[in-house]
Write a protein that holds these residues in place. Structure first.
Motif, short mmCIF file in Angstrom:
data_model
loop_
_atom_site.label_atom_id
_atom_site.label_comp_id
_atom_site.label_asym_id
_atom_site.label_seq_id
_atom_site.Cartn_x
_atom_site.Cartn_y
_atom_site.Cartn_z
N TYR A 242 -20.43 18.81 50.18
CA TYR A 242 -20.12 19.27 51.62
C TYR A 242 -18.34 18.98 51.81
O TYR A 242 -17.51 19.14 51.87
CB TYR A 242 -20.83 19.59 51.93
CG TYR A 242 -21.94 20.73 51.50
CD1 TYR A 242 -21.96 21.76 51.02
CD2 TYR A 242 -23.23 20.24 52.79
CE1 TYR A 242 -23.42 22.71 50.44
CE2 TYR A 242 -24.31 21.64 52.39
CZ TYR A 242 -23.95 21.70 51.38
OH TYR A 242 -25.31 23.25 51.53
N LYS A 243 -18.89 17.01 52.38
CA LYS A 243 -17.35 16.72 52.48
C LYS A 243 -16.14 17.01 51.70
O LYS A 243 -15.49 16.75 51.81
CB LYS A 243 -17.61 15.32 52.55
CG LYS A 243 -18.55 15.31 54.39
CD LYS A 243 -19.39 13.65 54.39
CE LYS A 243 -17.76 12.71 54.73
NZ LYS A 243 -17.80 11.91 55.25
N GLU A 244 -16.60 16.84 50.19
CA GLU A 244 -15.68 17.16 48.94
C GLU A 244 -14.96 18.22 49.09
O GLU A 244 -13.82 18.88 48.70
CB GLU A 244 -16.20 16.42 47.08
CG GLU A 244 -14.53 15.93 46.95
CD GLU A 244 -15.75 15.62 45.20
OE1 GLU A 244 -15.12 15.44 44.28
OE2 GLU A 244 -16.74 15.25 45.45
N TRP A 245 -16.34 19.77 49.13
CA TRP A 245 -15.53 20.36 48.96
C TRP A 245 -14.90 21.95 49.41
O TRP A 245 -14.65 22.30 49.55
CB TRP A 245 -16.37 21.35 47.27
CG TRP A 245 -16.28 20.07 46.24
CD1 TRP A 245 -17.24 19.43 45.69
CD2 TRP A 245 -15.28 20.64 45.07
NE1 TRP A 245 -17.19 18.99 44.76
CE2 TRP A 245 -15.54 19.41 44.11
CE3 TRP A 245 -13.78 21.16 45.32
CZ2 TRP A 245 -15.12 19.48 43.36
CZ3 TRP A 245 -13.15 20.57 44.33
CH2 TRP A 245 -13.43 19.86 43.26
N CYS A 246 -15.83 21.10 50.53
CA CYS A 246 -15.44 22.39 52.05
C CYS A 246 -14.43 22.05 53.75
O CYS A 246 -14.95 21.17 53.45
CB CYS A 246 -16.72 22.75 52.71
SG CYS A 246 -18.19 22.76 51.36
N LEU A 247 -13.57 22.32 53.43
CA LEU A 247 -12.31 22.65 53.79
C LEU A 247 -12.91 21.85 55.86
O LEU A 247 -13.16 20.53 56.06
CB LEU A 247 -11.99 23.81 54.75
CG LEU A 247 -11.01 24.12 55.69
CD1 LEU A 247 -9.49 22.91 55.02
CD2 LEU A 247 -9.98 24.65 55.77
N LEU A 248 -13.68 23.07 56.23
CA LEU A 248 -14.29 22.37 57.82
C LEU A 248 -15.38 21.05 57.69
O LEU A 248 -15.20 20.53 58.40
CB LEU A 248 -15.10 23.76 58.49
CG LEU A 248 -14.51 24.58 58.57
CD1 LEU A 248 -15.08 25.41 59.42
CD2 LEU A 248 -12.92 24.67 59.45
N GLN A 249 -16.00 20.73 56.62
CA GLN A 249 -16.61 18.89 56.31
C GLN A 249 -15.78 18.50 56.07
O GLN A 249 -16.56 17.08 56.06
CB GLN A 249 -18.17 19.62 55.76
CG GLN A 249 -19.42 20.37 56.59
CD GLN A 249 -18.42 21.96 56.54
OE1 GLN A 249 -18.34 22.39 55.65
NE2 GLN A 249 -18.68 22.60 57.73
N GLN A 250 -14.39 18.92 55.48
CA GLN A 250 -13.26 17.34 54.40
C GLN A 250 -13.61 16.61 55.73
O GLN A 250 -13.01 16.81 56.66
CB GLN A 250 -12.31 18.18 53.69
CG GLN A 250 -12.72 18.07 52.87
CD GLN A 250 -11.53 19.33 52.39
OE1 GLN A 250 -10.87 19.75 52.75
NE2 GLN A 250 -11.69 19.68 50.73
N ASP A 251 -13.46 14.93 55.72
CA ASP A 251 -12.68 14.58 56.48
C ASP A 251 -11.06 15.05 56.78
O ASP A 251 -10.25 14.95 56.06
CB ASP A 251 -12.57 13.20 55.95
CG ASP A 251 -14.03 12.10 55.80
OD1 ASP A 251 -14.90 13.27 56.31
OD2 ASP A 251 -14.09 11.42 54.73
N PHE A 252 -10.35 14.87 57.64
CA PHE A 252 -9.48 14.91 58.60
C PHE A 252 -9.22 14.32 57.42
O PHE A 252 -8.87 12.53 58.13
CB PHE A 252 -9.28 15.39 59.83
CG PHE A 252 -7.51 15.91 59.82
CD1 PHE A 252 -7.46 17.42 59.76
CD2 PHE A 252 -6.92 15.32 60.69
CE1 PHE A 252 -6.05 17.33 60.02
CE2 PHE A 252 -6.01 15.42 61.71
CZ PHE A 252 -5.43 16.83 61.04
N VAL A 253 -7.21 14.69 57.00
CA VAL A 253 -6.49 13.66 56.91
C VAL A 253 -5.16 13.22 56.71
O VAL A 253 -5.01 12.01 56.98
CB VAL A 253 -5.81 14.74 54.86
CG1 VAL A 253 -6.95 14.61 54.31
CG2 VAL A 253 -5.01 15.11 55.86
N ARG A 254 -4.91 13.77 58.50
CA ARG A 254 -3.83 12.70 59.80
C ARG A 254 -5.15 12.59 60.27
O ARG A 254 -5.29 12.42 61.75
CB ARG A 254 -3.51 13.85 59.92
CG ARG A 254 -2.78 14.59 58.98
CD ARG A 254 -1.66 15.50 59.78
NE ARG A 254 -0.93 13.58 60.46
CZ ARG A 254 0.26 14.36 61.89
NH1 ARG A 254 0.47 15.60 62.24
NH2 ARG A 254 1.05 13.40 62.95
N SER A 255 -5.49 11.00 59.32
CA SER A 255 -6.55 10.13 60.53
C SER A 255 -5.86 9.46 61.68
O SER A 255 -7.01 8.74 62.35
CB SER A 255 -6.79 9.11 59.97
OG SER A 255 -6.17 8.19 58.41
#
Length: 308
Positions: A242-255
């Motif tokens: 889910y963290k890899e493929w689902c937008l809302l569960q992905q880690d936000f890239v602008r850390s």
């Protein structure tokens, strides 16, 4: 099914695995690209492929929000060469087509072709021959999506290699433009397959579980464990999927501005503005996605023209 050197190259680009292993995978899977990806993953050589197919067509994806009515559209228009795709005549044409979508709200590309070209009395269909002659290449309006409800934010990446529209429900008197832009950039950067884990089809989850179980069977440390234990471990890895493929569960890239998931960023940023923002939908066009361009042999073409 036979495979070519181009297939090996494409598989390498999809998986970041060495050429020889990609060749072995295609040989083992009779040239089937999707099965070859799974084969590499089961051998522990690759993660899930980021690229689903060859991207080879030229053109431009463009997204825009009307500053007056708030309607938004993202379009993809294709041409024959990269040189043309960067020309002012072509980019202006693409932007006009996007305006036509916003103004007319056509049902599909055929209906769009019968709409008036912006600033002219002729339809887009009637204007196309003139545009083809002035631009100098064959042109194709491939697809578009239009939004008229909620709040939309547009983003165009790298001069039109990707176009994104993010649609948000905004509560409270706040400006969610920056939130939408950051989410759109996340989509362009990470290319999620689904917006939320609730949208992942059960067949995809079952497929991922099967790949994980097979990978453990090929791992000496895991192979001896009971099947029930393997299945439990595989189920635990679905969250990683889910963290890899689902937008809302992905880690936000602008850390640099938020550490956590995309849905966490949206909630946090909206709260700081004094309102509430909910992700509703999005459209992400990757220019040329799924279109395979003919491989040209320049030497053979010249030889043919010379009659050799």
């Amino acid at each position: 099914m036979a495979f070519t050197a181009q297939d090996v190259k494409a598989l390498r680009e999809m998986t970041n695995v060495g050429m020889m292993d990609c060749k072995k995978a295609l040989q083992a899977c009779d040239g089937d690209m999707e099965k070859a990806v799974d084969w590499l993953r089961e051998k522990g050589l690759a993660k899930a492929a980021k690229k689903a197919g060859r991207i080879a067509a030229e053109g431009m994806s463009f997204a825009k929000v009307c500053p007056n009515c708030g309607a938004a559209a993202v379009v993809e228009v294709n041409c024959e060469t990269d040189f043309c795709a960067k020309s002012e005549l072509f980019t202006s044409f693409v932007k006009d087509i996007c305006d036509a979508v916003i103004i007319n709200n056509p049902a599909d590309v055929d209906a769009l072709m019968q709409c008036k070209y912006p600033g002219k009395e002729l339809t887009i269909s009637e204007t196309m021959p003139e545009k083809v002659m002035s631009i100098g290449e064959n042109l194709q309006i491939r697809r578009f999506v239009r939004y008229s409800e909620n709040t939309s934010v547009s983003y165009v990446h790298a001069g039109g290699s990707r176009g994104v529209i993010v649609n948000l429900k905004v509560e409270g008197d706040i400006d969610a433009t920056e939130i939408g832009k950051n989410v759109a950039m996340q989509i362009a950067a990470m290319a999620p397959k689904y917006w939320d884990k609730s949208l992942v089809p059960q067949e995809d989850i079952d497929h991922e579980l099967a790949v994980q179980v097979a990978a453990m069977a090929n791992d000496p440390k895991m192979a001896s464990k009971p099947d029930a234990v393997k299945e439990k471990i595989a189920a635990g890895k679905i969250n990683a999927y889910y963290k890899e493929w689902c937008l809302l569960q992905q880690d936000f890239v602008r850390s640099d501005i938020f550490s956590g998931s995309v849905e966490g960023y949206i909630a946090d940023a909206a709260k700081k503005l004094g309102g509430k923002v909910t992700f509703v939908d999005a459209t992400h066009f990757i220019t040329g996605e799924g279109i395979e361009k003919k491989e040209e042999d320049f030497a053979a073409e010249v030889a043919a023209q010379l009659g050799k």
